[in-house]
Motif scaffolding. Structure first.
Motif, PDB file in Angstrom:
ATOM      1  N   GLU A 159       4.720  -1.423  -5.890  1.00 59.72           N
ATOM      2  CA  GLU A 159       3.777  -2.536  -5.811  1.00 59.72           C
ATOM      3  C   GLU A 159       3.172  -2.760  -7.193  1.00 59.72           C
ATOM      4  OE1 GLU A 159       0.805  -1.513  -2.962  1.00 59.72           O
ATOM      5  OE2 GLU A 159      -0.166  -0.039  -4.242  1.00 59.72           O
ATOM      6  N   VAL A 160       2.825  -4.009  -7.488  1.00 57.45           N
ATOM      7  CA  VAL A 160       2.353  -4.349  -8.836  1.00 57.45           C
ATOM      8  C   VAL A 160       1.048  -5.137  -8.830  1.00 57.45           C
ATOM      9  CG1 VAL A 160       4.654  -4.330  -9.875  1.00 57.45           C
ATOM     10  CG2 VAL A 160       3.812  -6.440  -8.814  1.00 57.45           C
ATOM     11  N   GLU A 161       0.437  -5.297  -7.658  1.00 58.26           N
ATOM     12  CA  GLU A 161      -0.767  -6.125  -7.585  1.00 58.26           C
ATOM     13  C   GLU A 161      -2.051  -5.318  -7.469  1.00 58.26           C
ATOM     14  OE1 GLU A 161      -0.074 -10.172  -5.558  1.00 58.26           O
ATOM     15  OE2 GLU A 161       1.123  -8.764  -4.374  1.00 58.26           O
ATOM     16  N   GLY A 162      -1.945  -3.989  -7.450  1.00 59.77           N
ATOM     17  CA  GLY A 162      -3.138  -3.149  -7.417  1.00 59.77           C
ATOM     18  C   GLY A 162      -3.929  -3.208  -6.137  1.00 59.77           C
ATOM     19  N   ARG A 163      -3.302  -3.602  -5.034  1.00 58.02           N
ATOM     20  CA  ARG A 163      -4.028  -3.726  -3.765  1.00 58.02           C
ATOM     21  C   ARG A 163      -3.882  -2.500  -2.865  1.00 58.02           C
ATOM     22  NH1 ARG A 163      -2.148  -6.719  -0.437  1.00 58.02           N
ATOM     23  NH2 ARG A 163      -0.112  -7.242  -1.276  1.00 58.02           N
ATOM     24  N   GLY A 194       6.451 -13.842  -0.783  1.00 58.78           N
ATOM     25  CA  GLY A 194       6.085 -14.711   0.332  1.00 58.78           C
ATOM     26  C   GLY A 194       4.683 -15.225   0.123  1.00 58.78           C
ATOM     27  N   LYS A 195       4.319 -16.257   0.839  1.00 56.45           N
ATOM     28  CA  LYS A 195       2.963 -16.796   0.748  1.00 56.45           C
ATOM     29  C   LYS A 195       1.966 -15.736   1.207  1.00 56.45           C
ATOM     30  CE  LYS A 195       0.177 -20.799   2.145  1.00 56.45           C
ATOM     31  NZ  LYS A 195      -1.036 -19.993   2.391  1.00 56.45           N
ATOM     32  N   GLY A 196       0.791 -15.740   0.622  1.00 58.89           N
ATOM     33  CA  GLY A 196      -0.237 -14.799   1.044  1.00 58.89           C
ATOM     34  C   GLY A 196      -0.503 -14.885   2.540  1.00 58.89           C
ATOM     35  N   GLY A 197      -0.570 -13.726   3.191  1.00 55.87           N
ATOM     36  CA  GLY A 197      -0.879 -13.689   4.609  1.00 55.87           C
ATOM     37  C   GLY A 197       0.312 -13.670   5.541  1.00 55.87           C
ATOM     38  N   VAL A 198       1.541 -13.690   5.003  1.00 58.30           N
ATOM     39  CA  VAL A 198       2.725 -13.724   5.874  1.00 58.30           C
ATOM     40  C   VAL A 198       3.253 -12.326   6.191  1.00 58.30           C
ATOM     41  CG1 VAL A 198       3.392 -16.002   5.029  1.00 58.30           C
ATOM     42  CG2 VAL A 198       4.396 -13.953   3.975  1.00 58.30           C
ATOM     43  N   GLY A 199       2.631 -11.281   5.631  1.00 61.44           N
ATOM     44  CA  GLY A 199       3.117  -9.928   5.872  1.00 61.44           C
ATOM     45  C   GLY A 199       4.136  -9.462   4.858  1.00 61.44           C
ATOM     46  N   LYS A 200       4.024  -9.943   3.632  1.00 64.32           N
ATOM     47  CA  LYS A 200       4.986  -9.615   2.566  1.00 64.32           C
ATOM     48  C   LYS A 200       5.072  -8.111   2.336  1.00 64.32           C
ATOM     49  CE  LYS A 200       3.398 -10.569  -1.525  1.00 64.32           C
ATOM     50  NZ  LYS A 200       3.150  -9.244  -2.154  1.00 64.32           N
ATOM     51  N   THR A 201       3.932  -7.450   2.206  1.00 67.61           N
ATOM     52  CA  THR A 201       3.933  -6.011   1.928  1.00 67.61           C
ATOM     53  C   THR A 201       4.510  -5.230   3.098  1.00 67.61           C
ATOM     54  OG1 THR A 201       2.036  -6.189   0.428  1.00 67.61           O
ATOM     55  CG2 THR A 201       2.456  -4.023   1.403  1.00 67.61           C
ATOM     56  N   THR A 202       4.181  -5.632   4.311  1.00 63.98           N
ATOM     57  CA  THR A 202       4.733  -4.965   5.491  1.00 63.98           C
ATOM     58  C   THR A 202       6.245  -5.085   5.526  1.00 63.98           C
ATOM     59  OG1 THR A 202       2.716  -5.411   6.752  1.00 63.98           O
ATOM     60  CG2 THR A 202       4.703  -4.905   8.009  1.00 63.98           C
ATOM     61  N   VAL A 248      12.721  -1.365  -4.179  1.00 63.96           N
ATOM     62  CA  VAL A 248      12.165  -2.522  -3.472  1.00 63.96           C
ATOM     63  C   VAL A 248      10.832  -2.863  -4.115  1.00 63.96           C
ATOM     64  CG1 VAL A 248      11.337  -3.433  -1.268  1.00 63.96           C
ATOM     65  CG2 VAL A 248      13.312  -1.892  -1.313  1.00 63.96           C
ATOM     66  N   LEU A 249      10.713  -4.072  -4.615  1.00 63.06           N
ATOM     67  CA  LEU A 249       9.502  -4.511  -5.310  1.00 63.06           C
ATOM     68  C   LEU A 249       8.689  -5.432  -4.421  1.00 63.06           C
ATOM     69  CD1 LEU A 249       7.662  -4.964  -7.767  1.00 63.06           C
ATOM     70  CD2 LEU A 249       9.284  -6.710  -8.557  1.00 63.06           C
ATOM     71  N   ASP A 250       7.479  -5.006  -4.094  1.00 66.48           N
ATOM     72  CA  ASP A 250       6.517  -5.874  -3.421  1.00 66.48           C
ATOM     73  C   ASP A 250       5.920  -6.768  -4.502  1.00 66.48           C
ATOM     74  OD1 ASP A 250       4.646  -7.078  -1.830  1.00 66.48           O
ATOM     75  OD2 ASP A 250       3.330  -5.321  -1.660  1.00 66.48           O
ATOM     76  N   ALA A 251       6.511  -7.936  -4.663  1.00 63.07           N
ATOM     77  CA  ALA A 251       6.221  -8.817  -5.800  1.00 63.07           C
ATOM     78  C   ALA A 251       5.016  -9.709  -5.529  1.00 63.07           C
ATOM     79  CB  ALA A 251       7.459  -9.666  -6.102  1.00 63.07           C
ATOM     80  N   PRO A 252       4.525 -10.414  -6.549  1.00 59.82           N
ATOM     81  CA  PRO A 252       3.470 -11.401  -6.337  1.00 59.82           C
ATOM     82  C   PRO A 252       3.916 -12.482  -5.348  1.00 59.82           C
ATOM     83  CG  PRO A 252       3.664 -10.888  -8.661  1.00 59.82           C
ATOM     84  CD  PRO A 252       4.843 -10.244  -7.980  1.00 59.82           C
ATOM     85  N   PRO A 253       2.967 -13.233  -4.797  1.00 58.38           N
ATOM     86  CA  PRO A 253       3.304 -14.258  -3.803  1.00 58.38           C
ATOM     87  C   PRO A 253       4.112 -15.407  -4.397  1.00 58.38           C
ATOM     88  CG  PRO A 253       0.975 -14.353  -4.378  1.00 58.38           C
ATOM     89  CD  PRO A 253       1.513 -13.116  -5.009  1.00 58.38           C
ATOM     90  N   THR A 254       4.653 -16.229  -3.509  1.00 61.01           N
ATOM     91  CA  THR A 254       5.571 -17.290  -3.919  1.00 61.01           C
ATOM     92  C   THR A 254       4.960 -18.240  -4.939  1.00 61.01           C
ATOM     93  OG1 THR A 254       4.871 -18.434  -1.885  1.00 61.01           O
ATOM     94  CG2 THR A 254       7.008 -17.324  -1.848  1.00 61.01           C
ATOM     95  N   GLY A 255       3.648 -18.423  -4.887  1.00 58.20           N
ATOM     96  CA  GLY A 255       3.015 -19.359  -5.805  1.00 58.20           C
ATOM     97  C   GLY A 255       3.153 -18.981  -7.263  1.00 58.20           C
ATOM     98  N   VAL A 305      13.609  -7.774  -4.521  1.00 59.49           N
ATOM     99  CA  VAL A 305      12.304  -8.359  -4.825  1.00 59.49           C
ATOM    100  C   VAL A 305      11.830  -9.104  -3.572  1.00 59.49           C
ATOM    101  CG1 VAL A 305      11.024  -9.935  -6.312  1.00 59.49           C
ATOM    102  CG2 VAL A 305      12.935  -8.603  -7.250  1.00 59.49           C
ATOM    103  N   VAL A 306      10.668  -8.728  -3.058  1.00 55.26           N
ATOM    104  CA  VAL A 306      10.153  -9.328  -1.821  1.00 55.26           C
ATOM    105  C   VAL A 306       8.923 -10.162  -2.144  1.00 55.26           C
ATOM    106  CG1 VAL A 306       9.280  -8.884   0.509  1.00 55.26           C
ATOM    107  CG2 VAL A 306      11.024  -7.373  -0.485  1.00 55.26           C
TER     108      VAL A 306
END
Length: 337
Positions: A48-52, A20-28, A156-163, A17-18
């Motif tokens: 991915e689960v955020e539909g982006r 991180g804060k938005g903008g840190v390159g989590k998806t990359t 590997v899950l591109d998860a929602p951000p840390t918040g 599960v990956v």
């Protein structure tokens, strides 16, 4: 038993599960991690689960649908596949699996019930998304769950951000308390067990900036207290100093002391060393030194979390021309297998 801290953190892990804060390159980073694992000869699914449509952008492929799509062939049986989980499709699949609604599921969608459940009803969306990940992790080559070899060596899950990742991962525990019997209760318990199992690990992505590092520390404490296993911290976009440490120290404390050296260097390359030019360079040097020293302090805070730390360099050309592949190679060099 693996001896290196990273080996111990990754040993036996099948769900990565990956977050991180938005903008840190989590998806990359999620994409690079999945590719690094696939290059070890594994069959890996990146979800991915955020539909982006972050996966399609990272790998330069058309937008993903609800079916698994091969992204990279790595030779042999290994490879990397991608999936973008859609909550509406997951709900219809869930209703069919447990309640055999058939055409009634389509009728519910036309009536707006599916949209209501996936966008308004609290927590339902996250239940469906984690349920789809649970299905992928538990899928086997046999006709029934638990029979045969795993369909995926790693997910590997591109998860929602840390918040909100803590709420996302814990939602099924809340559902199990609300629905005390029946298939919903049983599946919610199963998903919770999977997410807290030693074969699942949460990796935290950060930049060496104050807010991302603080969110990383907060998320690590929250997830650990909630019983979720932590993997590694990935420091993304690390910049190397452009001058030696002795020069950095002077630039940080007394940049004017470098004035003669700067004038001499400019003269050597045939550049006029006017006051504005020299002053501008000294100001840049002071800013660079302050930035490097701050990053080193923040790196120490990250290392104090007690987790393996993986540092990925900033890519001068961004993700163009195979940048995610470069990062995957870096991760393999750091011990990701």
């Amino acid at each position: 038993m693996a001896g290196h801290p990273l080996e111990r953190a990754l040993e036996g892990v099948r769900l990565h599960v990956v977050t991180g804060k938005g903008g840190v390159g989590k998806t990359t980073v999620a994409g690079a991690l999945a590719l690094a694992l696939a290059r070890g000869g594994r069959r890996v699914l990146l979800v991915e689960v955020e539909g982006r449509q972050g996966i399609s952008q990272t790998f330069g492929v058309p937008p993903l649908g609800t079916e698994e799509v091969r992204l990279v062939q790595t030779g042999g049986t290994g490879g990397l596949w991608g999936l973008s989980v859609d909550a509406k499709a997951a709900l219809l699949e869930y209703l069919q699996t447990f309640y055999k609604l058939g055409r009634a599921g389509g009728a519910l969608e036309r009536m707006g019930v599916v949209d209501f459940a996936t966008t308004i009803a609290p927590g339902v969306r996250d239940v469906l998304l984690t349920g789809k990940v649970y299905e992928a992790v538990g899928r086997t080559t046999g006709s029934r769950r638990g029979r045969g070899d795993p369909a995926w060596d790693a997910v590997v899950l591109d998860a929602p951000p840390t918040g909100r990742v803590g709420r996302f991962l814990a939602v099924n525990e809340q559902v199990a308390h609300l629905a005390r019997t029946g298939p919903i209760h049983t599946q919610a318990q199963s998903i919770t067990r999977m997410l807290r199992d030693r074969r699942s690990a949460v990796h935290l992505v950060t930049l060496l900036e104050e807010m991302p590092v603080q969110e990383t520390a907060d998320a690590a404490a929250e997830l650990s207290a909630a019983g979720f296993g932590l993997g590694a911290v990935v420091v993304n976009q690390l910049r190397e100093p452009v001058v030696p440490d002795p020069v950095l120290d002077v630039a940080a404390t007394d940049p004017d002391a470098l004035a003669d050296r700067v004038r001499g260097d400019l003269a050597t390359v045939g550049v006029r060393s006017g006051a504005r030019t020299v002053g501008g360079l000294l100001s840049e040097a002071a800013d660079h030194a302050a930035r490097i020293h701050l990053e080193r302090d923040l790196r120490a805070e990250v290392e104090a979390l007690g987790l393996p730390v993986l540092a990925l360099p900033v890519l001068a050309g961004g993700l163009e021309d195979g940048g995610v592949s470069v990062l995957a190679d870096e991760l393999r060099d750091l011990g990701v297998r």
